[in-house]
Design a protein around this motif. Structure first.
Motif, mmCIF file in Angstrom:
data_model
loop_
_atom_site.group_PDB
_atom_site.id
_atom_site.type_symbol
_atom_site.label_atom_id
_atom_site.label_comp_id
_atom_site.label_asym_id
_atom_site.label_seq_id
_atom_site.Cartn_x
_atom_site.Cartn_y
_atom_site.Cartn_z
ATOM 1 N N THR A 92 0.847 -1.192 0.000
ATOM 2 C CA THR A 92 0.000 0.000 0.000
ATOM 3 C C THR A 92 0.886 1.247 0.000
ATOM 4 O OG1 THR A 92 -0.062 0.204 2.408
ATOM 5 C CG2 THR A 92 -1.697 -1.261 1.375
ATOM 6 N N PRO A 93 0.322 2.418 -0.331
ATOM 7 C CA PRO A 93 1.109 3.646 -0.252
ATOM 8 C C PRO A 93 1.684 3.885 1.140
ATOM 9 C CG PRO A 93 -0.835 4.026 -1.586
ATOM 10 C CD PRO A 93 -0.978 2.641 -1.009
ATOM 11 N N GLN A 94 0.930 3.570 2.169
ATOM 12 C CA GLN A 94 1.447 3.752 3.530
ATOM 13 C C GLN A 94 2.679 2.883 3.768
ATOM 14 O OE1 GLN A 94 0.556 5.715 5.985
ATOM 15 N NE2 GLN A 94 -1.443 6.544 5.446
ATOM 16 N N GLN A 95 2.663 1.670 3.220
ATOM 17 C CA GLN A 95 3.779 0.754 3.423
ATOM 18 C C GLN A 95 4.980 1.101 2.548
ATOM 19 O OE1 GLN A 95 1.574 -2.752 2.376
ATOM 20 N NE2 GLN A 95 1.201 -3.337 4.522
ATOM 21 N N ALA A 96 4.723 1.463 1.300
ATOM 22 C CA ALA A 96 5.814 1.666 0.339
ATOM 23 C C ALA A 96 6.307 3.106 0.287
ATOM 24 C CB ALA A 96 5.371 1.223 -1.051
ATOM 25 N N ALA A 97 5.604 4.029 0.919
ATOM 26 C CA ALA A 97 6.028 5.437 0.916
ATOM 27 C C ALA A 97 6.045 5.982 2.339
ATOM 28 C CB ALA A 97 5.094 6.255 0.028
ATOM 29 N N PRO A 98 6.788 5.362 3.256
ATOM 30 C CA PRO A 98 6.745 5.784 4.662
ATOM 31 C C PRO A 98 7.306 7.185 4.901
ATOM 32 C CG PRO A 98 8.489 4.165 4.322
ATOM 33 C CD PRO A 98 7.687 4.194 3.057
ATOM 34 N N ALA A 99 8.382 7.553 4.196
ATOM 35 C CA ALA A 99 8.973 8.880 4.418
ATOM 36 C C ALA A 99 8.007 9.986 3.988
ATOM 37 C CB ALA A 99 10.290 8.999 3.657
ATOM 38 N N LEU A 100 7.378 9.808 2.853
ATOM 39 C CA LEU A 100 6.428 10.811 2.380
ATOM 40 C C LEU A 100 5.175 10.820 3.254
ATOM 41 C CD1 LEU A 100 5.820 12.963 0.311
ATOM 42 C CD2 LEU A 100 4.944 11.193 -1.228
ATOM 43 N N ALA A 101 4.764 9.651 3.713
ATOM 44 C CA ALA A 101 3.589 9.586 4.591
ATOM 45 C C ALA A 101 3.833 10.364 5.885
ATOM 46 C CB ALA A 101 3.247 8.134 4.895
ATOM 47 N N ARG A 102 5.040 10.242 6.436
ATOM 48 C CA ARG A 102 5.348 10.988 7.663
ATOM 49 C C ARG A 102 5.284 12.489 7.408
ATOM 50 N NH1 ARG A 102 9.066 6.630 8.255
ATOM 51 N NH2 ARG A 102 10.736 7.819 7.220
ATOM 52 N N ALA A 103 5.828 12.903 6.269
ATOM 53 C CA ALA A 103 5.822 14.337 5.950
ATOM 54 C C ALA A 103 4.399 14.853 5.747
ATOM 55 C CB ALA A 103 6.659 14.585 4.703
ATOM 56 N N VAL A 104 3.592 14.096 5.032
ATOM 57 C CA VAL A 104 2.218 14.530 4.762
ATOM 58 C C VAL A 104 1.419 14.605 6.056
ATOM 59 C CG1 VAL A 104 0.059 13.869 3.624
ATOM 60 C CG2 VAL A 104 2.221 13.740 2.368
ATOM 61 N N GLU B 152 3.210 18.617 5.768
ATOM 62 C CA GLU B 152 4.210 19.057 4.786
ATOM 63 C C GLU B 152 3.896 18.449 3.426
ATOM 64 O OE1 GLU B 152 7.945 17.917 6.441
ATOM 65 O OE2 GLU B 152 7.653 19.077 8.282
ATOM 66 N N LEU B 153 2.799 18.877 2.845
ATOM 67 C CA LEU B 153 2.405 18.386 1.525
ATOM 68 C C LEU B 153 3.341 18.992 0.478
ATOM 69 C CD1 LEU B 153 0.062 16.672 0.242
ATOM 70 C CD2 LEU B 153 -0.994 18.861 -0.336
ATOM 71 N N PRO B 154 3.917 18.176 -0.412
ATOM 72 C CA PRO B 154 4.816 18.739 -1.427
ATOM 73 C C PRO B 154 4.103 19.782 -2.277
ATOM 74 C CG PRO B 154 4.946 16.338 -1.387
ATOM 75 C CD PRO B 154 3.785 16.711 -0.521
ATOM 76 N N ALA B 155 4.818 20.855 -2.587
ATOM 77 C CA ALA B 155 4.218 21.936 -3.377
ATOM 78 C C ALA B 155 4.281 21.659 -4.870
ATOM 79 C CB ALA B 155 4.933 23.250 -3.069
ATOM 80 N N GLU B 156 5.167 20.742 -5.272
ATOM 81 C CA GLU B 156 5.333 20.441 -6.691
ATOM 82 C C GLU B 156 5.845 19.020 -6.856
ATOM 83 O OE1 GLU B 156 8.212 23.217 -8.115
ATOM 84 O OE2 GLU B 156 9.854 22.315 -6.975
ATOM 85 N N LEU B 157 5.722 18.494 -8.061
ATOM 86 C CA LEU B 157 6.304 17.195 -8.370
ATOM 87 C C LEU B 157 7.815 17.259 -8.158
ATOM 88 C CD1 LEU B 157 4.232 16.507 -11.586
ATOM 89 C CD2 LEU B 157 4.142 15.119 -9.505
ATOM 90 N N PRO B 158 8.449 16.153 -7.752
ATOM 91 C CA PRO B 158 9.887 16.205 -7.450
ATOM 92 C C PRO B 158 10.721 16.735 -8.614
ATOM 93 C CG PRO B 158 8.932 14.156 -6.661
ATOM 94 C CD PRO B 158 7.870 14.823 -7.476
#
Length: 373
Positions: free
Chosen positions: A272-284, A288-294
């Motif tokens: 799942t996104p929670q499992q595979a994107a832990p660093a981004l999940a913590r930020a969100v 801290e929602l990203p303002a733009e695509l990387p």
């Protein structure tokens, strides 16, 4: 005989001898250089015995310069070779070949990478070869069991990458497994610090359909720390870069190329996104929602590992969103177009939108899937 004529009689032979010596020295140098080049050519017609297990063809050294130093000489050369069944064009390697005079004949006494050039795997020690159904694994300083396990993983990664990328590609991969992360860095010509914690990377030139096949280079230390599932994701990601290489160019944004490779790696799995994107999940979750695509600079090695993880995870989720909302074929088409047209044009022709619109949709999906407050 006049004084002038007597002077000429004495001086002319001396002048003639000087002229002859001056003409003879370049001729002698040219002959020696020719002999050196011929010695290198004769020596290089057959690969060294320690490479007997590697499927090589077209093995040749092209000498570009020769330097004499007493009874020795150094030839600067470019090594050309192919891995049979894998390389579509010769791979190259800058080398220095040492020679010495032996009984009046030049003989090769050594061969090494040219100054500043990265070594070949066989420069680091004896090479073990393991063949898989879709992979050729070459290892130095690794056990046959380790190499066989990597070959089996590569044999699973190649069909997975092919299922995600329907475009033309060879459907096979070369994997190099050096003895340490330091040895890996030597092969890639970069500092070892850039690869610590990474499982593997891919070499190769983007947008070069006629280039030799890419090499996937495994970091044995990072690989050992991965779970079985993690190894599958890492190797499928890297093999996808091999598969998409001819469609990738300097135009292709890194969020698309890296996100597509991760999408292929996770495609069909249960993460799942929670499992595979832990660093981004913590930020969100911190708001801290990203303002733009990387941006491309976000993927630079050697920086903040948490920021790098967020860049990869966000890119994966952007490609996952495109595949889910507009279809997998649309994502593939976007990738193909983005390599040869501006991103704005590619987006308009595929999803009928633009970067700001895609960014808003991506941000909304991050809030929804990563549990933003």
């Amino acid at each position: 005989m006049s004084p002038v004529r007597r002077l000429l009689v004495r001086v002319l032979p001396l002048l003639l001898s000087v002229l002859l010596a001056g003409c003879g020295a370049p001729a002698a140098r040219d002959a020696a250089e020719r002999d050196i080049r011929e010695a290198v050519a004769a020596w290089s017609r057959t690969p060294p015995a320690q490479l007997a297990g590697i499927p090589l063809e077209g093995w040749a050294y092209e000498v570009s310069a020769v330097r004499r130093d007493g009874a020795g000489a150094t030839a600067r050369a470019e090594l050309h070779y192919r891995l049979t069944g894998y390389d579509t064009a010769p791979a190259g390697s800058a080398r220095e070949v040492r020679l010495s005079l032996d009984g009046g004949r030049w003989r090769v006494t050594g061969d090494r990478p040219a100054p500043g050039a990265p070594p070949q795997l066989w420069d680091q020690g004896p090479v073990e070869v393991v063949r898989g159904a879709h992979a050729l694994v070459l290892g130095a300083g690794q056990s046959p069991q380790t190499l066989s396990a990597i070959a089996a993983e590569a044999d699973r990664a190649v069909p997975a990458a092919g299922a995600a990328w329907p475009g033309p590609w060879a459907g096979r991969v070369v994997v190099l497994v050096p003895g340490s992360v330091e040895r890996m860095a030597e092969l890639l010509g970069r500092p070892a610090a850039e690869y610590r914690g990474m499982g593997a990377v891919t070499t190769g030139r983007v947008g070069a359909a006629a280039a030799p096949a890419d090499r996937v280079v495994v970091n044995p230390e990072g690989w050992a720390e991965l779970s079985a599932a993690g190894r599958g994701v890492v190797l499928t990601h890297e093999v996808t870069h091999v598969a998409t290489r001819a469609a990738t160019s300097a135009r292709t944004p890194l969020w698309l190329s890296e996100g597509f490779a991760d999408w292929a790696a996770y495609r069909g799995g249960g993460a799942t996104p929670q499992q595979a994107a832990p660093a981004l999940a913590r930020a969100v979750r911190r708001g801290e929602l990203p303002a733009e695509l990387p941006a491309d600079r976000a993927f630079a090695f050697g920086g903040d590992p948490e920021a790098l993880a967020r860049a990869y995870e966000g890119s994966w989720l952007a490609c996952r969103l495109i595949a889910a909302r507009w279809g997998e074929a649309t994502l593939v088409r976007l990738y193909e177009l983005a390599g040869r047209t501006p991103l704005a044009t590619a987006l308009e022709e595929t999803i009928g939108g633009d970067v700001p619109g895609l960014t808003l949709a991506w941000q909304a999906s991050l809030r929804e899937e990563l549990g933003a407050p």
